[in-house]
Scaffold this active site. Structure first.
Site, PDB file in Angstrom:
ATOM      1  CG  PHE A 234      42.722 -82.255-163.454  1.00 55.82           C
ATOM      2  CD1 PHE A 234      42.449 -81.566-164.612  1.00 55.82           C
ATOM      3  CD2 PHE A 234      43.634 -83.576-163.792  1.00 55.82           C
ATOM      4  CE1 PHE A 234      42.966 -82.109-165.937  1.00 55.82           C
ATOM      5  CE2 PHE A 234      43.984 -83.995-164.978  1.00 55.82           C
ATOM      6  CZ  PHE A 234      43.708 -83.334-166.184  1.00 55.82           C
ATOM      7  CB  SER A 265      47.310 -75.617-165.773  1.00 53.36           C
ATOM      8  OG  SER A 265      47.044 -75.447-167.138  1.00 53.36           O
ATOM      9  CG  ASP A 266      46.783 -82.070-165.680  1.00 51.95           C
ATOM     10  OD1 ASP A 266      46.856 -82.274-166.991  1.00 51.95           O
ATOM     11  OD2 ASP A 266      46.777 -83.169-164.968  1.00 51.95           O
ATOM     12  CD1 TRP A 267      42.879 -81.281-171.804  1.00 54.11           C
ATOM     13  CD2 TRP A 267      44.704 -81.732-172.588  1.00 54.11           C
ATOM     14  NE1 TRP A 267      42.584 -81.403-172.985  1.00 54.11           N
ATOM     15  CE2 TRP A 267      43.717 -81.568-173.503  1.00 54.11           C
ATOM     16  CE3 TRP A 267      46.155 -81.881-173.141  1.00 54.11           C
ATOM     17  CZ2 TRP A 267      44.009 -81.777-175.095  1.00 54.11           C
ATOM     18  CZ3 TRP A 267      46.355 -81.705-174.453  1.00 54.11           C
ATOM     19  CH2 TRP A 267      45.212 -81.779-175.403  1.00 54.11           C
TER      20      TRP A 267
END
Length: 717
Positions: A234, A265-267
């Site tokens: 992130f 990607s992350d959330w």
């Protein structure tokens, strides 16, 4: 859509790509988190029918997964199957100890086995892909996600992470993943754990020298272990969001670390590059992400909303889409989804459930080996004649043993300490379930409780922090127990000082307030489904504790970040000299060092010998003797320390370890092989550095090495 054994992966995927529209390609790059649309199945079904999604996150039921898969395979133009992902971090149905606890076993085979079981259970539920292991080297206990880490050391993190990848993905059989295993994902790339002030998602500013030697080696190790996916982090790293940092993701990850797998990607992290003040708008974020070879956008939906127009305007080259989609389809090919999109069924899932007792036995062993004995003034192990009382806020707390990312773990199936004690039917064991709640309300111990306490030989207090106090977005500025727990132990110690504290927590704690009031201290972490049984086995001495810390415990939050492998300074720490690297109000020393853990027996480590075999090859040996009266396990730890070099190096670095079993009075010689590779490190550009010169070779049972167990050697160029 069937794949015959004669068709290679490359031929099959290139043929499929040639048939796909731009919209279908972009759909493969879109991962949807199932909370985005409020959980309404018709939304997911429509996304599948329009080929707008390639994978889902957090669909954990086999019926729902197979229903969506049926739509993908039978109601779309090309019938491309879906991927289903989940954060299977420390178990799926069977809840194992949190990773920080597991790492204290120093047992790679157990970590591998827990991943295998988690993979069996999760794959039976229709899941193909886990976002684990987390290999962020973690040195600041304020950061809540240390619970998911393997601790502060890059070597241990590398070895334990590799064991997890092997367990999740299974044996590498012609690049295929069998139906009982999962795709693994190494996360978070990179530097996420060094968030300023320990606040989750915060900025990280890290030199490339530090990245190269602390935070990147675990990723390199897992790439060598053939991990098939990596998740970007992130955070803002050195002024650029890691999600869209081309130097990081392309130059470093793809070109220098030779990662050819899928990058996700992350959330919502892609959208957050705008909030970071880096991307101008959605289109700018997407353009940058594609340029960084970010293959899958998790949950922000920016690829779906903005990528087609950028391709049509020739701002983004469609060739870049093809490369990303190739990597997505490659994972589906390796899972065998084109031949069998339904890798599991309700019957298979039910069969896995029937093996829960078998899996819980493994969970029990891991929990037992995860426990670290931090202090013992002869109160443990308990004696048969001891009258023992059990009390504390977490005495009967099942929920806290699940901890973060518990998947399908059920709190009702957790064995609490109270349940384990009750099962014993020991007439000398006394549960005091109301003692803490009574104290919490009245701030005093009731007369009946006071009377009970005076009649006991020993009192076990189960204290710590809730599961909701650790994990993602669970940063803490203060790491001591809450005020009520501290007052509770003080009140009891005033009546009966024979206190044993069992700590349940997801991070190292500051324990200065309670250490004077406890004679024995057991670090039990959040241990999962067999927590109570494992803890009682340790307390009773049925199992001899053998866990070793993988994160340093600070004396005070002001010491953070704190870790054993720090650098020398020009004015090294001296407690009695004012102009050295020290605090004026506190010792530099930690409460409990990295690698530390007591046993019910005692071990002697001596006769360190370094035999020179040939140029830059040595055999390091040491004798380990169990000098106590009971059998036990010891973790023998090998460290090196460079005296000088091209760059300054840490005072000591862990390079190997062996966990051995010794009977009472038994002696074993433990040997380690070291060579030129043992001494290699990296410069800022990730070039290997090898320095000839003087090194210390150190062996101990913690990072605090006795002088007799350190020898100096000369390494040739």
């Amino acid at each position: 859509m069937k794949v015959t054994s004669e068709i290679s992966e490359e031929v099959f995927i290139k043929d499929l790509l040639s048939k796909m529209t731009i919209e279908e390609k972009i759909g493969q790059m879109n991962q949807v988190g199932t909370s985005i649309y409020g959980g309404k199945e018709e939304h997911y079904e429509q996304l599948v029918r329009t080929s707008s999604v390639g994978s889902f996150l957090s669909i954990k039921e086999i019926e729902k997964a197979n229903s969506l898969q049926h739509i993908a395979v039978n109601e779309t133009r090309l019938g491309i199957p879906l991927l289903f992902a989940e954060d299977v971090v420390h178990g799926f149905l069977t809840t194992f100890p949190i990773p920080l606890a597991e790492s204290c076993t120093w047992n790679t085979e157990l970590l591998k086995r827990s991943a295998e079981i988690a993979a069996e259970e999760a794959s039976a539920a229709g899941i193909h892909w886990t976002f684990a292991p987390m290999i962020d080297v973690s040195r600041d206990a304020r950061w809540g996600r240390v619970a998911e880490s393997f601790g502060e050391d890059p070597y241990l993190t590398s070895e334990f992470g590799a064991a997890k990848v092997t367990g999740f993905q299974g044996p590498d059989t012609d690049g295929r993943i069998d139906p009982n295993h999962l795709l693994a994902c190494a996360k978070h790339f990179v530097g996420y754990s060094e968030a300023e002030a320990g606040r989750d998602y915060n900025t990280a500013d890290i030199s490339w020298y530090k990245l190269a030697n602390i935070y990147l080696p675990p990723f390199k190790r897992l790439i060598d272990e053939k991990v098939l996916s990596i998740m970007s982090s992130f955070n803002l790293l050195n002024g650029i969001p890691a999600t869209t940092n081309k130097t990081l993701l392309v130059t470093t990850l793809r070109e220098k670390l030779f990662f050819s797998g899928l990058l996700i990607s992350d959330w919502n992290a892609l959208k957050e590059t705008i909030t970071h003040g880096f991307s101008r708008d959605y289109e700018d974020a997407v353009k940058k992400a594609i340029d960084c070879q970010l293959d899958v956008d998790m949950s922000s939906l920016l690829y779906i909303t903005s990528l087609k127009e950028l391709v049509e305007q020739h701002i983004v080259d469609e060739i870049l889409l093809d490369k990303a989609v190739y990597r997505v389809l490659s994972l589906k090919f390796r899972l065998g989804l084109f031949d069998n999109p339904y890798r599991s069924s309700t019957d298979n899932y039910n069969n896995i459930i029937k093996r829960r007792d078998e899996f819980r036995k493994t969970a029990l062993q891991i929990a037992e080996e995860s426990i670290v004995l931090l202090k013992n003034e002869q109160l443990l192990p308990l004696k048969k004649e001891d009258r023992v009382g059990y009390a504390g806020i977490f005495l009967d707390d099942q929920e806290s043993m699940l901890d973060t990312w518990s998947c399908m773990g059920d709190a009702s199936e957790i064995t609490s300490i109270a349940k384990a004690v009750s099962t014993k039917n020991n007439k000398n064991y006394f549960l005091l379930p109301d003692a803490y709640s009574e104290f919490e309300k009245t701030k005093t111990l009731g007369s009946q409780t006071n009377k009970q306490l005076t009649q006991l030989d020993k009192i076990v207090l189960v204290l710590g922090e809730k599961a909701t106090d650790s994990g993602e977005a669970k940063s803490k500025a203060m790491l001591s127990l809450d005020e009520t727990q501290i007052k509770f132990i003080k009140a009891i110690s005033a009546i009966n000082p024979n206190i044993i504290v069992v700590l349940m927590n997801g991070r190292p704690l500051v324990l200065a307030d309670i250490l004077p009031h406890t004679k024995s201290l057991v670090e039990a972490w959040h241990l999962g489904c067999e927590a109570g049984t494992a803890i009682l086995n340790i307390l009773e001495g049925t199992v001899n504790p053998a866990g070793k810390l993988t994160m340093t415990f600070p004396r005070h939050e002001g010491q953070l970040p704190i870790y054993y492998s720090h650098y020398r300074t020009g004015r090294p720490y001296q407690i009695d000299k004012f102009n050295t690297t020290r605090y004026i109000d506190l010792s530099n020393e930690p409460e409990f060092p990295f690698g530390f853990g007591l046993s019910y027996t005692s071990f002697l480590i001596d006769n360190l010998t370094v035999n020179h075999l040939k140029k830059n090859h040595w055999c390091v040996s040491v004798d380990v003797t169990n000098t106590g009266s009971t059998a036990g396990q010891e973790v023998v730890q090998l460290y090196i320390g460079a005296h000088y070099g091209t760059y300054a190096r840490p005072i000591k670095e862990l390079k190997n370890f062996k966990k051995i079993q010794l009977n009472s009075q038994e002696k074993k010689t433990v040997r380690f092989q070291i060579n030129r590779d043992t001494f290699i490190y990296y410069d800022e550009l990730l070039n290997q550095i090898f320095d000839a010169g003087d090194y210390s070779i150190m062996i101990g049972n913690s990072s605090r090495i006795e002088p007799k167990n350190s020898l100096r050697i000369e390494v040739e160029k």
